[in-house]
Design a protein around this motif. Structure first.
Motif, short mmCIF file in Angstrom:
data_model
loop_
_atom_site.label_atom_id
_atom_site.label_comp_id
_atom_site.label_asym_id
_atom_site.label_seq_id
_atom_site.Cartn_x
_atom_site.Cartn_y
_atom_site.Cartn_z
N VAL A 12 0.79 -1.43 -0.17
CA VAL A 12 0.09 0.10 0.01
C VAL A 12 0.80 1.31 0.10
O VAL A 12 1.99 1.26 0.25
CB VAL A 12 -0.75 -0.07 1.27
N ARG A 13 0.42 2.27 -0.02
CA ARG A 13 1.13 3.62 -0.30
C ARG A 13 0.98 4.30 1.07
O ARG A 13 2.29 5.15 1.33
CB ARG A 13 0.54 4.56 -1.32
N ARG A 14 0.43 4.20 2.15
CA ARG A 14 0.09 4.90 3.04
C ARG A 14 0.27 4.14 4.35
O ARG A 14 -0.40 3.21 4.41
CB ARG A 14 -1.04 5.95 2.97
N ASP A 15 0.84 4.41 5.49
CA ASP A 15 0.76 3.48 6.53
C ASP A 15 -0.23 4.33 7.44
O ASP A 15 -0.68 5.34 7.17
CB ASP A 15 2.26 3.78 7.10
N MET A 16 -0.37 3.58 8.70
CA MET A 16 -1.47 3.94 9.32
C MET A 16 -0.81 4.10 10.76
O MET A 16 -0.01 3.45 11.28
CB MET A 16 -2.47 2.87 9.69
N ASP A 17 -1.04 5.39 11.42
CA ASP A 17 -0.44 5.58 12.77
C ASP A 17 -1.30 5.25 13.79
O ASP A 17 -2.28 4.93 13.68
CB ASP A 17 0.16 7.18 12.73
N LYS A 18 -0.82 5.68 15.19
CA LYS A 18 -1.81 5.21 16.39
C LYS A 18 -2.92 5.99 16.09
O LYS A 18 -4.15 5.71 16.74
CB LYS A 18 -0.92 5.63 17.42
N GLY A 19 -3.14 7.31 15.84
CA GLY A 19 -3.95 8.12 15.88
C GLY A 19 -5.15 7.64 14.85
O GLY A 19 -6.42 7.57 15.19
N GLN A 20 -4.90 7.29 13.51
CA GLN A 20 -5.62 6.76 12.62
C GLN A 20 -6.32 5.53 13.28
O GLN A 20 -7.30 5.45 12.89
CB GLN A 20 -4.87 6.66 11.52
N ALA A 21 -5.24 4.77 13.72
CA ALA A 21 -5.93 3.39 14.25
C ALA A 21 -7.11 3.68 15.48
O ALA A 21 -8.00 2.78 15.22
CB ALA A 21 -4.84 2.59 15.00
N ARG A 22 -6.78 4.42 16.28
CA ARG A 22 -7.97 5.02 17.04
C ARG A 22 -9.35 5.24 16.25
O ARG A 22 -10.23 4.82 16.87
CB ARG A 22 -7.53 5.89 18.34
N LEU A 23 -9.04 6.23 15.53
CA LEU A 23 -10.22 6.58 14.56
C LEU A 23 -10.82 5.57 13.94
O LEU A 23 -12.16 5.51 13.91
CB LEU A 23 -9.95 7.77 13.41
N VAL A 24 -10.18 4.62 13.34
CA VAL A 24 -10.73 3.46 12.67
C VAL A 24 -11.68 2.66 13.69
O VAL A 24 -12.60 2.29 13.46
CB VAL A 24 -9.48 2.50 12.25
N MET A 25 -10.99 2.54 15.08
CA MET A 25 -11.54 1.82 16.08
C MET A 25 -12.97 2.38 16.38
O MET A 25 -14.15 1.60 16.66
CB MET A 25 -10.82 1.73 17.14
N GLU A 26 -12.90 3.69 16.38
CA GLU A 26 -14.16 4.39 16.70
C GLU A 26 -15.26 4.10 15.91
O GLU A 26 -16.46 4.03 15.98
CB GLU A 26 -13.71 5.93 16.77
N ALA A 27 -14.54 4.27 14.48
CA ALA A 27 -15.65 4.35 13.35
C ALA A 27 -16.24 2.64 13.38
O ALA A 27 -17.58 2.56 13.13
CB ALA A 27 -15.06 4.38 12.12
N ALA A 28 -15.48 1.71 13.78
CA ALA A 28 -15.69 0.49 13.80
C ALA A 28 -17.26 0.14 14.82
O ALA A 28 -18.11 -0.43 14.62
CB ALA A 28 -14.80 -0.56 14.13
N ASP A 29 -16.68 0.77 16.13
CA ASP A 29 -17.78 0.90 16.87
C ASP A 29 -19.17 1.48 16.69
O ASP A 29 -20.04 1.04 16.78
CB ASP A 29 -17.38 1.43 18.28
N PHE A 30 -18.85 2.69 16.14
CA PHE A 30 -20.06 3.02 15.53
C PHE A 30 -20.69 2.58 14.85
O PHE A 30 -22.03 2.44 14.91
CB PHE A 30 -19.73 4.57 14.86
N TYR A 31 -20.25 1.98 13.60
CA TYR A 31 -21.08 1.24 12.61
C TYR A 31 -21.72 -0.31 13.40
O TYR A 31 -22.41 -0.66 12.59
CB TYR A 31 -20.15 0.99 11.55
N SER A 32 -21.00 -0.77 14.55
CA SER A 32 -21.78 -1.87 15.09
C SER A 32 -23.00 -1.45 15.43
O SER A 32 -24.15 -1.97 15.20
CB SER A 32 -20.68 -2.45 16.18
N ARG A 33 -22.87 -0.16 15.94
CA ARG A 33 -24.33 0.43 16.82
C ARG A 33 -25.37 0.79 15.43
O ARG A 33 -26.35 0.45 15.66
CB ARG A 33 -23.91 1.45 17.51
#
Lengths: 141, 419
Positions: free
Chosen positions: B168-189
């Motif tokens: 892939v072209r771009r790496d994911m840092d810790k802040g982005q990982a947190r955002l993705v986790m938040e989104a995953a929780d949001f979409y479960s609900r």
């Protein structure tokens, strides 16, 4: 950019002439709650005969060429034609394709060009405001 | 120009031909449906494609593999990761490139974010077709969050341009990982809420239950793929059958309606149920991927010119498969040691699913056409493959014409054989 009066609601007809859907979903995003242009009275209509703005996406394939011309003829005057997306403006990645009749401005007169692949909803809204100004100032037929 | 009636065949006093499209408010993309109706009932269905044909495969044979990445993204704006993913896998399999584990996880996360985006978009469109605009606006508001996360990860809302051959072209840092986790929780609900809106509403239920049924038998006969097949009870999912990316570590199971509603009928209601539950499934996959994300490189080769040089010396054929939101997408590539591939073939899921319109629409009412058409989540820009053109003429070869030509040719041959 300041508009003298918001006396009319713009009704928009959207014509897909072979677009990849990228622009189409950004147009939908502009109409739905986050960007919400419907609060200004703009809305998509089902027939070109009801529209003030003809919004064209896609590079205009040969199959859609005469449909584009017919839809343009069906839109009542005064009207503004807006092309959204790079491929409708210039051909973009499809520039060398054998099945393109476009870009759109080769076939019909275009007033507002919105570049981007796809353009953000803000850019689409900016384009619509420009179209609005053109209509108000009576620059278009 | 042919009339709708010519295509459909004989007209009688009791039947009436309706031609829908290619420019029609109920269709989001150009396609033409020809229907023959008796009263309110549909008797015959046919459709014409080719309005969106842009000759992408042909253009691909004039460009190098990295340029094709951008071209393949623009096959379809909604499922752009799917096409680049399948193309990358095809080229990687030819060149024998091993994708680093971290890149596999990032690819999986982005692909699943795209599935969430696509399914919610579809739910909104389906609600709109049913005349339930408040649910459509709710779905579109919910969709903006995943677009924000995608923009944060890749830099763009729609065209992600994150895939690269070998990584892939771009790496994911810790802040982005947190955002993705938040989104995953949001979409479960969010998925639970959408299920409540769509599956619990008596009006939606009465409009969609037993409407547009695709039986398991028809589904297998017509080779339907993706949620359309799964809603008819066929457990088919590339992520389950031939795992790739991070899916072998996560373990995906094909979602069928009997796990959600307790029975499989293969109607529009089942297809809604499967798609909405898949939003939750994707959110779970994303959560697991972010938790288990390995460290390391994100690409086989960082420099595009070095990678191109490597690919220039490669010969062979390869296949790339990926489970797109609409079903299996399939790319075939043949490299012959030159800059551009010798051949590139794309098979998008809608190509298979379109034929299932016919058994779904037969016997249905005219008012059900938009919702049945939308229920397979058609994507015309992926599908349009062939158009016969020539200087000053345009012709689409249909089955009848081919049959006539074949009969004529047989007669000519027979005449020639006579003593």
């Amino acid at each position: 950019m300041k508009s003298r009066d918001f006396s009319r609601s713009l009704w928009v007809f959207h014509l897909n002439t072979g677009s990849c859907n990228g622009c189409d979903i950004e147009i939908l995003a502009a109409l739905t709650p986050r960007y919400d242009v419907e609060r200004f009275g703009m809305k998509l209509v089902g027939s070109p005969r009801h529209a003030d703005v003809l919004l064209v996406t896609g590079p205009v394939t040969r199959d859609m060429e005469d449909k584009l011309k017919r839809v343009y003829a069906q839109t009542p005057d005064p009207k503004v034609v807006m092309v959204v997306g790079n491929c409708g403006n210039t051909g973009d990645v499809f520039y060398e394709s054998y099945n393109l009749a476009g870009p759109a401005d080769r076939l019909i007169p275009v007033d507002v060009y919105v570049p981007g692949c796809p353009p953000r909803p803000e850019a689409v809204i900016y384009g619509v405001v420009k179209a609005w100004k053109l209509l108000e100032e009576g620059k278009r037929r | 120009m042919r009339k709708a009636g010519d295509i459909i065949g004989q007209e009688s006093r009791d039947t009436y031909s309706i031609c829908v499209g290619p420019v029609h408010p109920a269709l989001k993309e150009p396609v033409r449906l020809n229907l023959r109706v008796r009263g309110e009932r549909i008797e015959h269905v046919d459709f014409e494609l080719s309005q969106v044909h842009r000759g992408i495969e042909w253009m691909g044979t004039r460009r190098n593999p990295i340029q094709i990445l951008y071209l393949s993204e623009r096959i379809c704006g909604i499922c752009n990761i799917c096409h680049t993913f399948a193309f990358c896998r095809a080229v990687e399999s030819i060149a024998g490139i091993e994708v680093p584990p971290r890149a596999r996880y990032i690819r999986t996360i982005v692909a699943e974010l795209e599935r969430i985006h696509s399914h919610i978009l579809w739910a909104g469109v389906a609600a709109h077709e049913l005349g339930f605009d408040s649910a459509m606006h709710y779905a579109f508001r919910a969709r903006e969050k995943v677009l924000d996360v995608i923009e944060n990860l890749t830099g763009n809302r729609i065209m992600k341009a994150i895939m690269m051959i070998g990584g892939v072209r771009r790496d994911m840092d810790k802040g982005q990982a947190r955002l993705v986790m938040e989104a995953a929780d949001f979409y479960s609900r969010c998925s639970r809420k959408l299920e409540k809106i769509f599956l619990g509403d008596p009006v939606i239920k009465s409009r969609t239950r037993d409407t547009g049924i695709l039986t398991r038998h028809d589904c297998l006969a017509l080779c339907s793929v993706g949620p359309t097949a799964r809603a008819s009870g066929v457990r088919k999912d590339v992520r389950q059958d031939e795992p790739y990316g991070a899916y072998p570590d996560v373990g995906v199971k094909a979602m069928t309606p009997d796990e959600i509603t307790g029975e499989t009928r293969g109607d529009v209601y089942d297809r809604i149920a499967v798609r909405l539950r898949e939003i939750k499934q994707s959110a779970d996959i994303i959560g697991r991927c972010v938790k288990d994300m390995p460290e390391g490189k994100i690409a086989h080769e960082d420099k595009a010119n070095v990678l191109l040089g490597e690919l220039r010396g490669v010969q062979g054929e390869g296949i790339g498969r990926h489970e797109a939101p609409r079903g299996e997408v399939f790319h075939y590539v043949k490299l012959v040691g030159e800059e551009a591939p010798y051949s590139w073939k794309v098979r998008a899921p809608t190509y298979n699913n379109l034929l299932s319109w016919i058994p779904m629409m037969l016997g249905a009412q005219i008012a059900d056409i938009p919702v049945i058409a939308a229920s397979i989540d058609p994507c015309m820009s992926c599908t349009n493959r062939a158009v016969v053109t020539g200087p000053g003429r345009r012709q689409v070869l249909g089955q009848d014409m081919l049959h006539d030509l074949s009969v004529k040719r047989t007669r000519e041959l027979r005449r020639g054989l006579r003593p």
